[in-house]
Design a protein around this motif. Structure first.
Motif, PDB file in Angstrom:
ATOM      1  N   LEU A  57       0.828  -1.207   0.000  1.00 41.77           N
ATOM      2  CA  LEU A  57       0.000   0.000   0.000  1.00 41.77           C
ATOM      3  C   LEU A  57       0.862   1.257   0.000  1.00 41.77           C
ATOM      4  CD1 LEU A  57      -2.726  -1.125   2.534  1.00 41.77           C
ATOM      5  CD2 LEU A  57      -3.000  -0.789   0.081  1.00 41.77           C
ATOM      6  N   ALA A  75      -0.163  -3.914  -4.046  1.00 39.06           N
ATOM      7  CA  ALA A  75      -1.051  -4.585  -3.111  1.00 39.06           C
ATOM      8  C   ALA A  75      -1.725  -5.758  -3.811  1.00 39.06           C
ATOM      9  CB  ALA A  75      -2.110  -3.613  -2.600  1.00 39.06           C
ATOM     10  N   GLY A  76      -2.141  -6.746  -3.036  1.00 44.04           N
ATOM     11  CA  GLY A  76      -2.831  -7.880  -3.642  1.00 44.04           C
ATOM     12  C   GLY A  76      -3.420  -8.777  -2.592  1.00 44.04           C
ATOM     13  N   PRO A  77      -4.362  -9.615  -2.968  1.00 44.28           N
ATOM     14  CA  PRO A  77      -5.068 -10.450  -1.992  1.00 44.28           C
ATOM     15  C   PRO A  77      -4.225 -11.614  -1.460  1.00 44.28           C
ATOM     16  CG  PRO A  77      -5.955 -10.787  -4.190  1.00 44.28           C
ATOM     17  CD  PRO A  77      -4.912  -9.732  -4.315  1.00 44.28           C
ATOM     18  N   GLN A 104     -13.256 -12.237  -5.210  1.00 47.48           N
ATOM     19  CA  GLN A 104     -12.058 -11.881  -5.949  1.00 47.48           C
ATOM     20  C   GLN A 104     -11.095 -13.055  -6.047  1.00 47.48           C
ATOM     21  OE1 GLN A 104     -13.034  -8.976  -7.522  1.00 47.48           O
ATOM     22  NE2 GLN A 104     -10.827  -8.768  -7.574  1.00 47.48           N
ATOM     23  N   MET A 284      -7.587   4.953 -15.963  1.00 46.38           N
ATOM     24  CA  MET A 284      -8.235   4.027 -15.054  1.00 46.38           C
ATOM     25  C   MET A 284      -7.447   3.916 -13.753  1.00 46.38           C
ATOM     26  SD  MET A 284     -10.878   3.424 -16.629  1.00 46.38           S
ATOM     27  CE  MET A 284     -11.818   2.045 -16.039  1.00 46.38           C
ATOM     28  N   LEU A 287      -8.520   6.449 -11.549  1.00 48.31           N
ATOM     29  CA  LEU A 287      -9.776   6.025 -10.913  1.00 48.31           C
ATOM     30  C   LEU A 287      -9.487   5.317  -9.603  1.00 48.31           C
ATOM     31  CD1 LEU A 287     -12.177   4.332 -13.479  1.00 48.31           C
ATOM     32  CD2 LEU A 287     -12.584   6.358 -12.128  1.00 48.31           C
TER      33      LEU A 287
ATOM     34  N   ARG B 171      -7.715  -1.915  -2.925  1.00 43.41           N
ATOM     35  CA  ARG B 171      -6.388  -2.229  -3.485  1.00 43.41           C
ATOM     36  C   ARG B 171      -5.895  -3.578  -3.003  1.00 43.41           C
ATOM     37  NH1 ARG B 171      -2.309   2.482  -2.421  1.00 43.41           N
ATOM     38  NH2 ARG B 171      -0.923   1.146  -3.609  1.00 43.41           N
ATOM     39  N   LEU B 173      -7.679  -6.080  -2.151  1.00 44.31           N
ATOM     40  CA  LEU B 173      -8.453  -7.139  -2.803  1.00 44.31           C
ATOM     41  C   LEU B 173      -8.240  -7.160  -4.315  1.00 44.31           C
ATOM     42  CD1 LEU B 173     -11.831  -6.856  -0.877  1.00 44.31           C
ATOM     43  CD2 LEU B 173      -9.915  -8.362  -0.433  1.00 44.31           C
ATOM     44  N   LYS B 174      -7.451  -6.213  -4.815  1.00 41.55           N
ATOM     45  CA  LYS B 174      -7.217  -6.107  -6.264  1.00 41.55           C
ATOM     46  C   LYS B 174      -8.526  -6.092  -7.038  1.00 41.55           C
ATOM     47  CE  LYS B 174      -2.807  -6.700  -8.113  1.00 41.55           C
ATOM     48  NZ  LYS B 174      -1.795  -7.528  -7.451  1.00 41.55           N
ATOM     49  N   LEU B 175      -9.448  -5.252  -6.606  1.00 42.86           N
ATOM     50  CA  LEU B 175     -10.723  -5.143  -7.306  1.00 42.86           C
ATOM     51  C   LEU B 175     -10.486  -4.584  -8.705  1.00 42.86           C
ATOM     52  CD1 LEU B 175     -13.152  -3.658  -4.630  1.00 42.86           C
ATOM     53  CD2 LEU B 175     -12.756  -6.023  -5.234  1.00 42.86           C
ATOM     54  N   SER B 176     -11.306  -5.027  -9.645  1.00 44.35           N
ATOM     55  CA  SER B 176     -11.219  -4.469 -10.991  1.00 44.35           C
ATOM     56  C   SER B 176     -11.690  -3.018 -10.945  1.00 44.35           C
ATOM     57  CB  SER B 176     -12.095  -5.269 -11.941  1.00 44.35           C
ATOM     58  OG  SER B 176     -13.450  -5.090 -11.582  1.00 44.35           O
ATOM     59  N   ARG B 177     -11.366  -2.251 -11.994  1.00 42.85           N
ATOM     60  CA  ARG B 177     -11.739  -0.832 -12.012  1.00 42.85           C
ATOM     61  C   ARG B 177     -13.238  -0.655 -11.825  1.00 42.85           C
ATOM     62  NH1 ARG B 177      -6.697   0.305 -11.149  1.00 42.85           N
ATOM     63  NH2 ARG B 177      -5.325   0.180 -12.949  1.00 42.85           N
ATOM     64  N   MET B 180     -14.233  -1.433  -8.299  1.00 43.80           N
ATOM     65  CA  MET B 180     -13.748  -0.340  -7.465  1.00 43.80           C
ATOM     66  C   MET B 180     -14.733   0.825  -7.529  1.00 43.80           C
ATOM     67  SD  MET B 180     -10.828   0.002  -5.842  1.00 43.80           S
ATOM     68  CE  MET B 180      -9.826   1.257  -5.080  1.00 43.80           C
TER      69      MET B 180
END
Lengths: 290, 264
Positions: A57, A75-77, A104, A284, A287, B171, B173-177, B180
């Motif tokens: 993060l 970052a990642g799950p 996810q 994106m 975003l 972030r 959870l690496k959600l898609s755009r 998110m």
């Protein structure tokens, strides 16, 4: 035994109005698979900064973090994070908050299987009866239970806990420590907890990493916790070795945390640079990062 | 007597006092300074046919008051919808992207204080090619563009105020755009968006009178203007009261919707 998480010569520098400030400098740590590490230090020393760099993060300034053979750049799950404030999304129920992550990670599983995973972890943390309530209807302790369930439900390689029990009363805190240990033992996870509670560190961890005071904080000393598992809180409190260990940690925090150990000279390696995003990806990206 | 009932009685009594005082002041004005101003009683006399038969249609302009309100609300609804559909994404972009905000924020700030009366001619010029529809389209354009700003600005503020913690969850959870946006950003912004929606509706209703006066499209606004031209001054007051009451009701409805979303 080879290390699962390897942190080498980690630096973190923040820009400030008075010029760059190096908060963390030459931080080295190796963690074995399945190990439970507690990171303690005075508040503001940079322990949370180290954790958030492992979580991806926060960007690494210099040095490197390698988790299971791969450098951490984002970052990642695969790293479940339990934040100090549980950070549940208030528009979802406890169940939906956990499902957000489960969907996810287990995108190949059927809907029913995913539901079962979420329900299993919510039950283990003791939220079986409250899983369809929104965070606003839950107590602070219940929210943190949900936060723990969410992190474990991701089946991460590693768990990162940032002062997860700091905002709870003592009784709830002890309950949740047991919930955490129980889950950790079931799932055999590697875990790193940031805390300033010496008792908590000794009760939970295999090793306690003591950080020196910031700025330029680093590892001051690593203490091997000698107590066998599973640990019994009552027995521990009657064990003179517990008080010796406690005394040792407190002595470090009170008297020796300002001493920096000697370090090798030379520049540490720069972290891998992420490829610059272009066009739509950058838009994106804005975003997500906004 | 229980407390809520007593509260209700007190409130009603206070309301009655306020109405009586206003009526008294109005009567005094029409009796002394403004001799042309109809008294409350005279106003009631002229307005009566429109109230007693609220849905009557006696001619193009001579229609029951609720029918007239219905025409106006129809136009407002369309213009308001356009304002929301256009304004919300613009607000999101302003909130999300620093570059976009740098480029367009000054323009928004300049266009925002422009009066509906100024937009209307431009709107009609824009839609000249649509022939007989030009008036209506021009009015829609005016309502949409004037009503849009509160939605744009509140949405932008809301997006900037999304707590970093929520974004970090996304972030990790690496959600898609898309996830998110729709699972985290939109719900987190919703309370702000609704504040904007509510203010926008108020403005859309404010603009309708100007739009109808200038375009002559049937509705409360043009009714008011026609009755001025017909020297039926009582109906001006009657129209004003109607517009006020409808605006008040719309605002109440929106604030109910708003409080729904605040708790969510």
């Amino acid at each position: 035994m080879s290390s699962f998480l390897e942190i080498s010569r980690l630096h973190k520098t923040f820009p400030t109005p008075k010029g760059p400030l190096t908060v963390v400098k030459d931080f080295d740590l190796k963690i074995r698979k399945g190990e439970f590490i507690a990171l303690i230090g005075h508040s503001g020393c940079g322990k949370s900064t180290v954790l958030s760099m492992i979580a991806g993060l926060s960007d690494v300034t210099l040095g490197g973090i390698i988790l299971a053979g791969k450098e951490v750049t984002n970052a990642g799950p695969d790293r479940g994070v339990v934040f100090q404030s549980p950070c549940l999304l208030p528009w979802f129920t406890a169940f939906e908050n956990v499902m957000l992550g489960v969907n996810q990670v287990y995108y190949t599983a059927s809907k029913e299987e995913r539901r079962q995973i979420a329900e299993y972890y919510l039950s283990v943390v003791g939220l079986a009866d409250a899983m369809h309530k929104r965070p606003g209807e839950l107590s602070q302790g219940m929210r943190q239970r949900c936060g723990i369930a969410r992190a474990f439900a991701l089946s991460p390689k590693m768990l990162l806990l940032d002062e997860p029990f700091g905002m709870l009363d003592n009784l709830t805190k002890m309950e949740l420590q047991d919930v955490l240990l129980d889950l950790w033992q079931r799932d055999q996870k590697t875990a790193l907890i940031v805390t300033h509670d010496v008792d908590e560190a000794l009760y939970l961890a295999d090793r306690v990493v003591m950080m020196t005071d910031g700025p330029e904080a680093t590892v001051g000393e690593i203490f091997e916790v000698p107590f066998a598992r599973p640990r019994d809180r009552r027995a521990l409190l009657e064990d003179p070795a517990f008080y010796e260990a406690r005394e040792h940690l407190l002595h470090f925090l009170n008297h020796r945390s300002h001493e920096r150990p000697a370090r090798p000279e030379g520049e540490p390696p720069a972290p891998k640079v992420k490829p610059p995003a272009t066009g739509l990806r950058r838009f994106m990206g804005a975003l997500a990062a906004a | 007597m229980n407390a809520t009932l007593r509260n209700l009685l007190v409130n009603t009594a206070c309301l009655a006092v306020g109405v009586l005082l206003s009526l008294g002041f109005w009567s005094m004005l029409s009796a002394t300074v403004a001799k042309e101003l109809p008294t409350p009683a005279a106003t009631w006399e002229v307005a009566k046919p429109y109230i007693v038969e609220p849905f009557a249609k006696r001619g193009e302009q001579d229609q029951g008051i609720l029918r007239l309100v219905g025409y106006s609300l129809g136009l407002v609804a369309k213009g308001y919808l356009i304002a929301l559909i256009v304004g919300t994404p613009i607000g999101f972009l302003l909130g999300l992207s620093k570059g976009f905000a740098r480029v367009f924020d000054p323009i928004v700030q300049v266009l925002r204080p422009v009066s509906p009366l100024a937009w209307l001619p431009l709107g009609m010029v824009l839609f000249l090619s649509t022939g007989r529809q030009a008036l209506e389209n021009g009015a829609l354009f005016t309502i949409a563009i004037c009503a849009m700003w509160p939605t744009v600005l509140n949405t932008a503020v809301g997006v900037r105020a999304i707590p970093q913690d929520y974004l970090n969850v996304g972030r990790v959870l690496k959600l898609s755009r898309m996830k998110m946006l729709f699972k985290i950003m939109v719900p987190a912004t919703l309370p702000y968006m609704f504040t904007g929606f509510r203010l926008s509706l108020g403005i859309a209703w404010l603009v309708i009178v100007a739009a109808e006066m200038l375009t002559g499209r049937t509705g409360v606004g043009s009714f008011l203007w026609n009755e001025y031209n017909n020297a039926n001054y009582g109906n001006i007051i009657f129209s004003i009261l109607t517009i006020g009451v409808i605006g008040f009701i719309l605002d109440r409805l929106m604030s109910v919707a708003e409080s729904r979303f605040k708790t969510a």
